[in-house]
Scaffold this motif. Structure first.
Motif, PDB file in Angstrom:
ATOM      1  N   VAL A   1       0.871  -1.131   0.108  1.00  0.00           N
ATOM      2  CA  VAL A   1       0.044   0.090   0.017  1.00  0.00           C
ATOM      3  C   VAL A   1       0.730   1.236  -0.132  1.00  0.00           C
ATOM      4  N   VAL A   2       0.437   2.190  -0.720  1.00  0.00           N
ATOM      5  CA  VAL A   2       1.247   3.572  -0.721  1.00  0.00           C
ATOM      6  C   VAL A   2       0.624   4.416   0.116  1.00  0.00           C
ATOM      7  N   ASP A   3       0.947   4.808   1.299  1.00  0.00           N
ATOM      8  CA  ASP A   3       0.601   5.485   2.242  1.00  0.00           C
ATOM      9  C   ASP A   3       1.431   5.843   3.438  1.00  0.00           C
ATOM     10  N   VAL A   4       1.000   6.364   4.421  1.00  0.00           N
ATOM     11  CA  VAL A   4       2.018   6.318   5.462  1.00  0.00           C
ATOM     12  C   VAL A   4       1.817   5.297   6.188  1.00  0.00           C
ATOM     13  N   PRO A   5       2.765   4.293   6.533  1.00  0.00           N
ATOM     14  CA  PRO A   5       2.890   3.017   6.991  1.00  0.00           C
ATOM     15  C   PRO A   5       2.000   2.850   8.053  1.00  0.00           C
ATOM     16  N   ALA A   6       2.191   3.493   9.262  1.00  0.00           N
ATOM     17  CA  ALA A   6       1.200   3.351  10.236  1.00  0.00           C
ATOM     18  C   ALA A   6      -0.055   3.587  10.279  1.00  0.00           C
ATOM     19  N   ARG A   7      -0.486   4.413   9.380  1.00  0.00           N
ATOM     20  CA  ARG A   7      -2.029   4.804   9.252  1.00  0.00           C
ATOM     21  C   ARG A   7      -2.485   3.750   8.524  1.00  0.00           C
ATOM     22  N   ALA A   8      -1.750   3.497   7.364  1.00  0.00           N
ATOM     23  CA  ALA A   8      -2.375   2.465   6.436  1.00  0.00           C
ATOM     24  C   ALA A   8      -2.546   1.130   7.182  1.00  0.00           C
ATOM     25  N   ILE A   9      -1.698   0.617   8.189  1.00  0.00           N
ATOM     26  CA  ILE A   9      -1.680  -0.572   9.119  1.00  0.00           C
ATOM     27  C   ILE A   9      -2.723  -0.614   9.754  1.00  0.00           C
ATOM     28  N   VAL A  10      -2.873   0.526  10.483  1.00  0.00           N
ATOM     29  CA  VAL A  10      -4.238   0.561  11.455  1.00  0.00           C
ATOM     30  C   VAL A  10      -5.546   0.642  10.808  1.00  0.00           C
ATOM     31  N   GLU A  11      -5.544   1.335   9.665  1.00  0.00           N
ATOM     32  CA  GLU A  11      -6.820   1.514   8.890  1.00  0.00           C
ATOM     33  C   GLU A  11      -7.046   0.093   8.222  1.00  0.00           C
ATOM     34  N   ARG A  12      -6.162  -0.652   7.763  1.00  0.00           N
ATOM     35  CA  ARG A  12      -6.436  -1.848   7.009  1.00  0.00           C
ATOM     36  C   ARG A  12      -6.563  -2.790   8.119  1.00  0.00           C
TER      37      ARG A  12
ATOM     38  N   HIS B   1      17.184   0.539  18.098  1.00  0.00           N
ATOM     39  CA  HIS B   1      18.175   0.484  19.321  1.00  0.00           C
ATOM     40  C   HIS B   1      18.240   1.666  20.084  1.00  0.00           C
ATOM     41  N   GLY B   2      18.002   1.812  21.044  1.00  0.00           N
ATOM     42  CA  GLY B   2      18.454   2.912  22.030  1.00  0.00           C
ATOM     43  C   GLY B   2      19.723   2.992  22.531  1.00  0.00           C
ATOM     44  N   ARG B   3      19.959   3.630  23.591  1.00  0.00           N
ATOM     45  CA  ARG B   3      21.405   3.631  24.235  1.00  0.00           C
ATOM     46  C   ARG B   3      21.746   2.484  24.600  1.00  0.00           C
ATOM     47  N   SER B   4      20.882   1.565  25.187  1.00  0.00           N
ATOM     48  CA  SER B   4      21.288   0.400  25.735  1.00  0.00           C
ATOM     49  C   SER B   4      21.336  -0.704  24.745  1.00  0.00           C
ATOM     50  N   SER B   5      21.725  -1.902  25.069  1.00  0.00           N
ATOM     51  CA  SER B   5      22.014  -2.972  24.037  1.00  0.00           C
ATOM     52  C   SER B   5      20.511  -3.573  23.786  1.00  0.00           C
ATOM     53  N   GLU B   6      19.434  -3.314  24.536  1.00  0.00           N
ATOM     54  CA  GLU B   6      18.230  -3.980  24.284  1.00  0.00           C
ATOM     55  C   GLU B   6      17.519  -3.508  23.118  1.00  0.00           C
ATOM     56  N   PRO B   7      17.000  -3.997  22.339  1.00  0.00           N
ATOM     57  CA  PRO B   7      16.091  -3.526  21.108  1.00  0.00           C
ATOM     58  C   PRO B   7      14.811  -2.931  21.540  1.00  0.00           C
ATOM     59  N   LEU B   8      14.607  -1.848  20.837  1.00  0.00           N
ATOM     60  CA  LEU B   8      13.161  -1.049  21.152  1.00  0.00           C
ATOM     61  C   LEU B   8      12.467  -1.223  19.834  1.00  0.00           C
ATOM     62  N   LEU B   9      11.145  -0.951  20.203  1.00  0.00           N
ATOM     63  CA  LEU B   9      10.217  -0.901  19.195  1.00  0.00           C
ATOM     64  C   LEU B   9      10.810   0.319  18.109  1.00  0.00           C
ATOM     65  N   GLY B  10      10.558  -0.017  17.044  1.00  0.00           N
ATOM     66  CA  GLY B  10      10.637   1.149  15.854  1.00  0.00           C
ATOM     67  C   GLY B  10       9.552   1.918  16.060  1.00  0.00           C
ATOM     68  N   SER B  11       9.648   3.309  15.374  1.00  0.00           N
ATOM     69  CA  SER B  11       8.703   4.343  15.557  1.00  0.00           C
ATOM     70  C   SER B  11       7.363   4.026  14.846  1.00  0.00           C
ATOM     71  N   MET B  12       7.235   3.137  13.843  1.00  0.00           N
ATOM     72  CA  MET B  12       6.151   2.707  12.997  1.00  0.00           C
ATOM     73  C   MET B  12       5.464   1.755  14.142  1.00  0.00           C
ATOM     74  N   ALA B  13       6.092   0.946  14.569  1.00  0.00           N
ATOM     75  CA  ALA B  13       5.200  -0.107  15.482  1.00  0.00           C
ATOM     76  C   ALA B  13       4.691   0.644  16.815  1.00  0.00           C
ATOM     77  N   GLN B  14       5.329   1.637  17.362  1.00  0.00           N
ATOM     78  CA  GLN B  14       4.690   2.582  18.307  1.00  0.00           C
ATOM     79  C   GLN B  14       3.675   3.294  17.981  1.00  0.00           C
ATOM     80  N   GLN B  15       3.710   3.723  16.753  1.00  0.00           N
ATOM     81  CA  GLN B  15       2.384   4.520  16.261  1.00  0.00           C
ATOM     82  C   GLN B  15       1.256   3.553  15.958  1.00  0.00           C
ATOM     83  N   VAL B  16       1.650   2.382  15.590  1.00  0.00           N
ATOM     84  CA  VAL B  16       0.413   1.444  15.472  1.00  0.00           C
ATOM     85  C   VAL B  16       0.000   1.132  16.803  1.00  0.00           C
ATOM     86  N   LEU B  17       0.663   0.776  17.836  1.00  0.00           N
ATOM     87  CA  LEU B  17       0.156   0.277  19.176  1.00  0.00           C
ATOM     88  C   LEU B  17      -0.577   1.483  19.777  1.00  0.00           C
ATOM     89  N   LYS B  18      -0.164   2.684  19.397  1.00  0.00           N
ATOM     90  CA  LYS B  18      -0.848   3.760  20.018  1.00  0.00           C
ATOM     91  C   LYS B  18      -2.195   4.079  19.412  1.00  0.00           C
TER      92      LYS B  18
END
Length: 90
Positions: free
Chosen positions: A36-47, A63-80
């Motif tokens: 889909v050609v759209d803003v990824p997080a919006r497209a995922i939530v709507e679909r 990855h943040g400052r620690s070695s623990e992987p973090l959620l990417g910004s798109m996943a965070q937006q979908v979660l929200k």
């Protein structure tokens, strides 16, 4: 869409279609794969809402400052913004 974007779109659709077929065969479960050609997080939530999806699945990313992987910004937006369950896999 210009020729370069059309080529990239077609390639992504072919690769995603092949991956979806492999997953369906391996797990005997229906898989919907779309490019889909759209803003990824919006497209995922709507679909996900329009399909009444049970779950949205993301790979852990970023990855943040620690070695623990973090959620990417798109996943965070979908979660929200989604009302669907979200599964995050490493």
């Amino acid at each position: 869409m210009d020729a370069q974007h059309e080529t990239a779109y077609a390639s992504a659709a072919r690769q995603l279609g092949q991956l979806a077929r492999e997953v369906m065969v391996r797990f005997d479960h229906e898989v919907l794969a779309e490019v889909v050609v759209d803003v990824p997080a919006r497209a995922i939530v709507e679909r996900a809402a329009s399909l009444h999806a049970d779950c949205v699945v993301f790979g852990r990313h970023g990855h943040g400052r620690s070695s623990e992987p973090l959620l990417g910004s798109m996943a965070q937006q979908v979660l929200k913004h989604t009302l669907r369950d979200v599964l995050v896999v490493p």
